[in-house]
Design a protein around this motif. Structure first.
Motif, PDB file in Angstrom:
ATOM      1  N   SER A  69      10.716 -10.933   2.817  1.00 47.19           N
ATOM      2  CA  SER A  69      11.166  -9.620   2.340  1.00 47.19           C
ATOM      3  C   SER A  69      10.273  -8.504   2.890  1.00 47.19           C
ATOM      4  N   LEU A  70      10.861  -7.328   3.064  1.00 44.76           N
ATOM      5  CA  LEU A  70      10.159  -6.174   3.614  1.00 44.76           C
ATOM      6  C   LEU A  70       9.866  -5.142   2.533  1.00 44.76           C
ATOM      7  N   ARG A  71       8.733  -4.448   2.688  1.00 47.25           N
ATOM      8  CA  ARG A  71       8.401  -3.296   1.841  1.00 47.25           C
ATOM      9  C   ARG A  71       7.871  -2.217   2.766  1.00 47.25           C
ATOM     10  N   ALA A  72       8.177  -0.968   2.433  1.00 50.00           N
ATOM     11  CA  ALA A  72       7.705   0.159   3.237  1.00 50.00           C
ATOM     12  C   ALA A  72       7.056   1.197   2.335  1.00 50.00           C
ATOM     13  N   PHE A  73       6.045   1.868   2.873  1.00 48.34           N
ATOM     14  CA  PHE A  73       5.325   2.903   2.145  1.00 48.34           C
ATOM     15  C   PHE A  73       5.035   4.077   3.059  1.00 48.34           C
ATOM     16  N   SER A  74       4.981   5.268   2.467  1.00 48.15           N
ATOM     17  CA  SER A  74       4.516   6.447   3.176  1.00 48.15           C
ATOM     18  C   SER A  74       3.045   6.235   3.494  1.00 48.15           C
ATOM     19  N   THR A  75       2.594   6.689   4.654  1.00 45.06           N
ATOM     20  CA  THR A  75       1.183   6.578   4.995  1.00 45.06           C
ATOM     21  C   THR A  75       0.487   7.931   4.898  1.00 45.06           C
ATOM     22  N   ILE A  76       0.939   8.745   3.961  1.00 43.14           N
ATOM     23  CA  ILE A  76       0.244   9.982   3.644  1.00 43.14           C
ATOM     24  C   ILE A  76      -0.653   9.685   2.444  1.00 43.14           C
ATOM     25  N   CYS A  77      -1.952   9.834   2.639  1.00 46.29           N
ATOM     26  CA  CYS A  77      -2.921   9.494   1.600  1.00 46.29           C
ATOM     27  C   CYS A  77      -2.669  10.311   0.340  1.00 46.29           C
ATOM     28  N   THR A  78      -2.712   9.646  -0.788  1.00 49.80           N
ATOM     29  CA  THR A  78      -2.453  10.309  -2.067  1.00 49.80           C
ATOM     30  C   THR A  78      -3.659  11.093  -2.568  1.00 49.80           C
ATOM     31  N   HIS A  79      -4.777  11.026  -1.870  1.00 51.57           N
ATOM     32  CA  HIS A  79      -5.967  11.778  -2.277  1.00 51.57           C
ATOM     33  C   HIS A  79      -5.915  13.213  -1.771  1.00 51.57           C
ATOM     34  N   ALA A  80      -5.788  13.399  -0.457  1.00 51.47           N
ATOM     35  CA  ALA A  80      -5.838  14.757   0.099  1.00 51.47           C
ATOM     36  C   ALA A  80      -4.708  15.042   1.082  1.00 51.47           C
ATOM     37  N   GLY A  81      -3.728  14.149   1.177  1.00 50.92           N
ATOM     38  CA  GLY A  81      -2.568  14.401   2.036  1.00 50.92           C
ATOM     39  C   GLY A  81      -2.779  14.138   3.505  1.00 50.92           C
ATOM     40  N   CYS A  82      -3.828  13.444   3.870  1.00 54.62           N
ATOM     41  CA  CYS A  82      -4.084  13.132   5.280  1.00 54.62           C
ATOM     42  C   CYS A  82      -3.166  12.000   5.744  1.00 54.62           C
ATOM     43  N   ALA A  83      -2.796  12.042   7.016  1.00 57.46           N
ATOM     44  CA  ALA A  83      -2.000  10.959   7.597  1.00 57.46           C
ATOM     45  C   ALA A  83      -2.926   9.784   7.901  1.00 57.46           C
ATOM     46  N   ILE A  84      -2.609   8.626   7.340  1.00 58.69           N
ATOM     47  CA  ILE A  84      -3.407   7.422   7.571  1.00 58.69           C
ATOM     48  C   ILE A  84      -3.080   6.909   8.966  1.00 58.69           C
ATOM     49  N   ARG A  88      -6.018  -2.257   9.355  1.00 63.57           N
ATOM     50  CA  ARG A  88      -6.845  -3.428   9.638  1.00 63.57           C
ATOM     51  C   ARG A  88      -6.254  -4.591   8.878  1.00 63.57           C
ATOM     52  N   GLY A  89      -5.574  -5.488   9.562  1.00 63.84           N
ATOM     53  CA  GLY A  89      -4.870  -6.587   8.892  1.00 63.84           C
ATOM     54  C   GLY A  89      -3.747  -5.997   8.056  1.00 63.84           C
ATOM     55  N   THR A  90      -3.906  -6.008   6.734  1.00 64.94           N
ATOM     56  CA  THR A  90      -2.923  -5.351   5.858  1.00 64.94           C
ATOM     57  C   THR A  90      -3.599  -4.265   5.019  1.00 64.94           C
ATOM     58  N   THR A  91      -4.746  -3.767   5.496  1.00 62.26           N
ATOM     59  CA  THR A  91      -5.448  -2.690   4.799  1.00 62.26           C
ATOM     60  C   THR A  91      -5.331  -1.398   5.596  1.00 62.26           C
ATOM     61  N   LEU A  92      -4.794  -0.368   4.951  1.00 61.86           N
ATOM     62  CA  LEU A  92      -4.686   0.963   5.550  1.00 61.86           C
ATOM     63  C   LEU A  92      -5.953   1.740   5.241  1.00 61.86           C
ATOM     64  N   GLU A 100      -8.751   3.420   0.936  1.00 63.73           N
ATOM     65  CA  GLU A 100      -8.081   2.261   1.510  1.00 63.73           C
ATOM     66  C   GLU A 100      -6.940   1.832   0.596  1.00 63.73           C
ATOM     67  N   PHE A 101      -5.856   1.347   1.224  1.00 66.06           N
ATOM     68  CA  PHE A 101      -4.659   0.933   0.504  1.00 66.06           C
ATOM     69  C   PHE A 101      -4.183  -0.411   1.027  1.00 66.06           C
ATOM     70  N   ASP A 102      -3.537  -1.192   0.166  1.00 62.29           N
ATOM     71  CA  ASP A 102      -2.922  -2.458   0.545  1.00 62.29           C
ATOM     72  C   ASP A 102      -1.533  -2.153   1.103  1.00 62.29           C
ATOM     73  N   VAL A 108      -4.132   1.174  -4.326  1.00 64.69           N
ATOM     74  CA  VAL A 108      -5.430   1.657  -3.863  1.00 64.69           C
ATOM     75  C   VAL A 108      -6.428   0.501  -3.897  1.00 64.69           C
ATOM     76  N   LEU A 109      -7.148   0.314  -2.785  1.00 63.02           N
ATOM     77  CA  LEU A 109      -8.199  -0.695  -2.705  1.00 63.02           C
ATOM     78  C   LEU A 109      -9.580  -0.056  -2.764  1.00 63.02           C
ATOM     79  N   ARG A 110      -9.670   1.219  -2.339  1.00 59.95           N
ATOM     80  CA  ARG A 110     -10.953   1.920  -2.315  1.00 59.95           C
ATOM     81  C   ARG A 110     -10.724   3.400  -2.549  1.00 59.95           C
ATOM     82  N   ALA A 111     -11.516   3.976  -3.458  1.00 61.63           N
ATOM     83  CA  ALA A 111     -11.456   5.402  -3.775  1.00 61.63           C
ATOM     84  C   ALA A 111     -11.979   6.207  -2.586  1.00 61.63           C
TER      85      ALA A 111
END
Length: 135
Positions: A69-84, A88-92, A100-102, A108-111
Motif C-alpha cells: 500500500s502507498l501513503r503520501a505526505f506533503s514535504t512542507i515542514c510543519t515547524h516553519a514551512g520550509c520545503a524538506i 535518508r532511508g525513510t526519514t525526512l 525529522e519526520f517518518d 515527527v521523529l525529531r523536534a
C-alpha cells in the motif's frame, strides 16, 4: 539620536536577517505548497516495499508499506514551512531547523516540529503514482 556605529551595525545585519527569513519561508517563488490537483509522480515500480521516494519538485514524499500500500505526505515542514529536501532511508530531514519526520507515517521523529506532515491522497493508476486532491 543613534551613533554612526549603531547605524552601520544595523545596516550590516539587515541583509543577514533577510536571508534567514527567506530560508524559512514556505513554498516561495509561486510554487504550490502541496499539490492542488492530482499529479503524476512517475512509475509505481520506483518505490520498493518498505521504501520511500521524495519528489522535491512537487513537495511530496510517497512510501510503500510491506503489504504494497502507498501513503503520501506533503514535504512542507510543519515547524516553519520550509520545503524538506532530504530523505535518508525513510526519514525526512528539514534543512532549516533539523526537524525529522517518518516518511511512512508522517510522524515527527525529531523536534522542533511537533505536528505531523499533512497526508495526501495517493493511488496507483496504470502503473503510475498519482497524488493530491482527487487522486
Amino acid at each position: 539620536m543613534p551613533g554612526r556605529r549603531t547605524v552601520l551595525r544595523g545596516a550590516a545585519l539587515a541583509p543577514v536577517a533577510g536571508i534567514a527569513l527567506t530560508a524559512c519561508s514556505g513554498g516561495g517563488g509561486g510554487t504550490p505548497v502541496t499539490p492542488t490537483a492530482p499529479v503524476d509522480l512517475g512509475a509505481e515500480s520506483e518505490i520498493a516495499k518498505g521504501g520511500a521516494k521524495l519528489y522535491r519538485d512537487r513537495n511530496v514524499v510517497v512510501s510503500r508499506a510491506g503489504d504494497g500500500s502507498l501513503r503520501a505526505f506533503s514535504t512542507i515542514c510543519t515547524h516553519a514551512g520550509c520545503a524538506i529536501d532530504k530523505l535518508r532511508g525513510t526519514t525526512l530531514v528539514c534543512p532549516c531547523h533539523g526537524s525529522e519526520f517518518d516518511a511512512a507515517s508522517g510522524k515527527v521523529l525529531r523536534a522542533p516540529a511537533t505536528a505531523p506532515l499533512k497526508e495526501l491522497p495517493v493511488e496507483a493508476k496504470d502503473g503510475k503514482i498519482v497524488a493530491g486532491p482527487g487522486a
